[in-house]
Design a protein around this motif. Sequence first.
Motif, short mmCIF file in Angstrom:
data_model
loop_
_atom_site.label_atom_id
_atom_site.label_comp_id
_atom_site.label_asym_id
_atom_site.label_seq_id
_atom_site.Cartn_x
_atom_site.Cartn_y
_atom_site.Cartn_z
N ASP B 170 40.60 8.86 52.22
CA ASP B 170 40.67 10.30 52.12
C ASP B 170 39.37 10.92 52.66
O ASP B 170 38.30 10.67 52.11
CB ASP B 170 40.86 10.66 50.64
CG ASP B 170 41.28 12.10 50.46
OD1 ASP B 170 41.02 12.91 51.38
OD2 ASP B 170 41.85 12.41 49.41
N ARG B 172 38.31 13.69 52.37
CA ARG B 172 37.68 14.63 51.46
C ARG B 172 36.67 13.96 50.53
O ARG B 172 35.84 14.63 49.93
CB ARG B 172 38.76 15.34 50.64
CG ARG B 172 39.62 16.25 51.52
CD ARG B 172 40.74 16.84 50.74
NE ARG B 172 41.37 15.78 49.98
CZ ARG B 172 42.17 15.98 48.96
NH1 ARG B 172 42.43 17.19 48.56
NH2 ARG B 172 42.71 14.98 48.33
N LEU B 173 36.76 12.59 50.43
CA LEU B 173 35.73 11.90 49.64
C LEU B 173 34.36 12.13 50.26
O LEU B 173 33.39 12.42 49.56
CB LEU B 173 36.04 10.40 49.58
CG LEU B 173 37.15 10.00 48.62
CD1 LEU B 173 37.64 8.60 48.94
CD2 LEU B 173 36.66 10.07 47.19
N ALA B 175 33.67 14.62 52.22
CA ALA B 175 33.38 16.05 52.08
C ALA B 175 32.83 16.34 50.68
O ALA B 175 31.88 17.12 50.53
CB ALA B 175 34.65 16.86 52.32
N ALA B 176 33.41 15.68 49.67
CA ALA B 176 32.93 15.88 48.29
C ALA B 176 31.47 15.46 48.18
O ALA B 176 30.65 16.17 47.60
CB ALA B 176 33.80 15.08 47.32
N ALA B 177 31.15 14.30 48.78
CA ALA B 177 29.76 13.84 48.74
C ALA B 177 28.86 14.86 49.44
O ALA B 177 27.76 15.15 48.98
CB ALA B 177 29.64 12.48 49.41
N ALA B 182 24.84 15.16 49.61
CA ALA B 182 24.54 13.92 50.33
C ALA B 182 24.57 14.18 51.83
O ALA B 182 25.49 14.81 52.34
CB ALA B 182 25.56 12.85 49.97
N ARG B 186 23.69 9.22 53.85
CA ARG B 186 23.84 8.78 52.45
C ARG B 186 25.30 8.72 52.05
O ARG B 186 25.71 7.90 51.23
CB ARG B 186 23.08 9.72 51.53
CG ARG B 186 21.58 9.52 51.63
CD ARG B 186 20.89 9.97 50.39
NE ARG B 186 21.03 9.03 49.29
CZ ARG B 186 20.44 9.21 48.12
NH1 ARG B 186 19.71 10.26 47.90
NH2 ARG B 186 20.60 8.33 47.18
N THR B 187 26.13 9.63 52.62
CA THR B 187 27.55 9.56 52.34
C THR B 187 28.12 8.24 52.82
O THR B 187 28.89 7.59 52.12
CB THR B 187 28.28 10.71 53.06
OG1 THR B 187 27.68 11.93 52.66
CG2 THR B 187 29.74 10.73 52.73
N THR B 190 26.66 5.47 50.35
CA THR B 190 27.04 5.49 48.93
C THR B 190 28.54 5.62 48.69
O THR B 190 29.03 5.24 47.64
CB THR B 190 26.34 6.64 48.18
OG1 THR B 190 26.69 7.87 48.82
CG2 THR B 190 24.85 6.49 48.17
N VAL B 191 29.27 6.20 49.63
CA VAL B 191 30.69 6.41 49.38
C VAL B 191 31.59 5.65 50.36
O VAL B 191 32.41 4.83 49.96
CB VAL B 191 31.04 7.92 49.44
CG1 VAL B 191 32.54 8.12 49.27
CG2 VAL B 191 30.29 8.66 48.35
N PRO B 194 30.96 1.45 50.54
CA PRO B 194 31.50 0.67 49.42
C PRO B 194 33.02 0.64 49.39
O PRO B 194 33.62 -0.35 49.00
CB PRO B 194 30.97 1.41 48.19
CG PRO B 194 29.80 2.17 48.65
CD PRO B 194 30.04 2.48 50.08
N LEU B 195 33.64 1.71 49.85
CA LEU B 195 35.09 1.77 49.78
C LEU B 195 35.76 0.95 50.89
O LEU B 195 36.91 0.53 50.73
CB LEU B 195 35.57 3.22 49.84
CG LEU B 195 35.30 4.01 48.56
CD1 LEU B 195 35.60 5.48 48.75
CD2 LEU B 195 36.11 3.45 47.42
N PRO B 274 44.06 0.35 47.25
CA PRO B 274 42.82 0.70 46.58
C PRO B 274 42.61 2.20 46.39
O PRO B 274 41.99 2.63 45.45
CB PRO B 274 41.75 0.12 47.48
CG PRO B 274 42.38 0.04 48.83
CD PRO B 274 43.85 0.14 48.67
N GLN B 276 44.16 6.36 46.65
CA GLN B 276 45.35 7.17 46.78
C GLN B 276 45.26 7.99 48.06
O GLN B 276 44.25 8.59 48.36
CB GLN B 276 45.51 8.09 45.57
CG GLN B 276 44.22 8.83 45.22
CD GLN B 276 44.45 9.75 44.06
OE1 GLN B 276 45.12 9.40 43.13
NE2 GLN B 276 43.88 10.94 44.13
#
Lengths: 365, 550
Positions: B170, B172-173, B175-177, B182, B186-187, B190-191, B194-195, B274, B276
Amino acid sequence: MAYLEVQDLWKSFGGTGAVLRGLGFTQERGEILCLLGASGCGKTTVLHILAGLMQAESGRVRLGGRDQDGIPVHARRIGYVFQDHVLFPHLSVRRNVEYGLRMLKWPARQRGRRVHEMLELVDLAGYEERPVRGLSGGESQRVALARSLAPAPDLLLLDEPLSSVDQRLRGDLVAELRSVLEAQSITAVYVTHDLEEAYFMGDRVAFLHDGRVNRIDAPSALVANPVTVACARYLGMGNIFALDTSVGRRLREWAISSADSGLDRFGIGTTHLLIRPQTELRTGHRDGGQGLRCRGKVAALRPKVNEVQVELALSQPDLEGTTIRLDLARTGISRELQTDLEASVAGSAAGPWTLDANCVAWLTE
Amino acid sequence: MNGRLRVLVWALPPFIFLGAFYFLPLVRILVTALGPDRLVGGGQAVLPDWRSLAAVLGFTTWQALVSTAASLVAGLPLAWWLRDHGSRLRSVARLLLTVPFVMPVVVTASAFVALMGPSGLLNRWLMGWFDLSAPPIQLMHTFGIIILAHVFYNTSVVVRVVSGFWSQQDRRLAAAAGTLGATAWRTLVTVEAPLVLPAVVSSGLLVFLFCFSSFGVVLILGGLRFSTLEVAIYRQAVSYFNLPAAAVLALVQLAVTFTAMSLYTRLQRRHAVPQQVESTERLADGGPRTRGHWIRDGLGTAAALILVSPLAALTVQSFSVGTSEWSLVNYAGLLQGRADSAFLASPVEAVGNSVRNALATMVVSLVLGTGMAYTLFLMPGRAGRWLDPVFLLPLGTSAVTLGLGYIISMGPLRTSSLLVPAAHALIASPFVLRVILPALRRLQPGLRQASAVLGATSRQTWWRVELPLLLPACAVASVFAFAVSMGEFGAALLIARPEHPTMPLMIFGLLGRPGLANLGQAQALSVVLMAVTGASMFALDRLPVAIREF
């Protein structure tokens, strides 16, 4: 100068016309503004532009007097609550909430305190070490809220945050959300397509239509007086007649014939006449009684849960063939009216009726 | 016909085939390696001593690790770049990147010879420009060229697996960071990283598995200096006819690949769903195209072009003789019969053999794969789940091991020309199964019931309803099986008779002979094979059936 000023935003995607066509509004500090509109009207696009996730083609956004153009997303100090939450699935609740604080390089002790404070605020104390995968929709929504509030943003943007929450819980959550935002005295822009949510969340509601703010007002004022045709339609009001048709002209004459029919609000640019469905209907033409006199036959009578829908086919000489639909409150129907309505449906006689004069409103395009 | 009998009817052909052409050879390898009758070869067999076994195993592992690391280094930035669909350049690059993965190993080998061999394109250019008397690039038979060829192959594996997974993420993950403060970097750390880690690990494991069982690349490009387990098996079996030694090596190979395979499938299962991805509205790539975008797109496209440059060099070289003029001499040579008295067949005959083998493979693997698919489909519950990995076992067995098994176990059948299609059908059947089974599961159960209610027996229902609906999937599976058979090298090298060579064997033979004429013909034949493979993959791309990737 207003706290948030949005001026003349234009944005289009691909070849399909412009989504935003000169949209603008202003907002005071601590105010909650709801952007209300049909899906696809560009509500989310406005939030993306405000957050800096997207660039407008032209227009200006000033927050606290500072032009936001050229400031990257991460430096804007804006909180964003996404539709269906978008929590980081690989992090625990605590790590999600403290994410923004880590970016601000807060020391661990203060971070812990702030996370605890935020989780308490959204009533999730003790959830710190839970993985976010197992959370329910309502819990995820509250974690998302805590996450975006933790760094104390200058502006909070909420994009239909309750859309993935069970319908039954939504009412409670709206109230809860409102009280959390008030407690933090936060300035927020709240996007929704749901009229009720907008009504209860917003200090003011901006109705978006055709890429612009069509109408902006306090929620109660907006409902009481839609002013524009698009807004009246969105609020579900029928009985809208264009004044440049012959029926419209005759309806106007008829409405003006009664003294107290809101004629004072008939101004320049008025193009349509609205007969509000929720009104009062009386039987007969009483002398000296105020209201709009008409004759007509009841074409249909449809009972609903709290009201009765009456379809009234007017038959007085100059309005023949015009049908208006009324939603009469069930409790407001007297025995006399009830009998007359039923008689009118059964027989062919067109009875005399009187409509409440306040039911007429004038709309602009 | 009752249910149990129906399962049996479908299950019987695959079980008999697997038993005869898979389990029997493996058991014979086991017996040869460990059993008392080690002296099959007639004389005293020399088993590999621990020292040399450890050396081979060590080199195999080392080159696989280096290749995996290099493929990840090359592939991850590309995967990052390709995670968003978008510009036209990116879709071109994505298409280019799928090409190396589907190329037969001999094509890859001759492509590398064409690019960086002593008389390859690069050396020709460099010698021309700088007036050199000797080719400046001397990479043939070095560790470097093995790694380069592996990177050529496996970068596309990394890119496909990782960018496919990443594009599901997604947006937007990120975007949220971003809204939480971030920066882009860093996004990523950190996001996003790892995903996608599970996809990176499983692609790495897959690449390791491929490189660990690498055979053709090491044999052709590495020369005599380098030997992976696969090459060692081949040399023991064919050069020294020391079957017990080969069997011991094959056993080690099997142990390692099965371990890696089971790790891989476990990882796949754990990370199957993993994140949605239900959100209807993905964040559009709203920003204007900055100079950064152009630089990124330019670099990415350049990388993709470099990656497929060996294939381009191969095509260019096949049309030139000696100096740099264009000519069709190499292609004409293919038609002239035997190039060299060392060969027992002409290139045209090799093409005929390959097509015949591929057609036979198509038929057999279709019957096998459909049987497997129906067995799994009809088998209730537990037994089906247990059988699924059994049917996939041929995937985890190297072709050379399989070939060795056939040499040991087939007795008088060893000289049969049907052995090659049998091996190829075995290798292709898991792919066929993986195409047909999902199609079968998608069939509406109501169709069968409706047909039965209308008076059709289950056989009539199958013939008139199920089979027509499965035909598109069967077409895809056939093309796949055809392409697999056309390009297969390892097994054919061990079991094909010298008088019935396939195209890859012919190319291998030509590459091994001295002289520019042989080299030119090898490259021309490689181009033909590349075109056939490319055309099959293009056809697959057009067919409206989803292929589950491995």
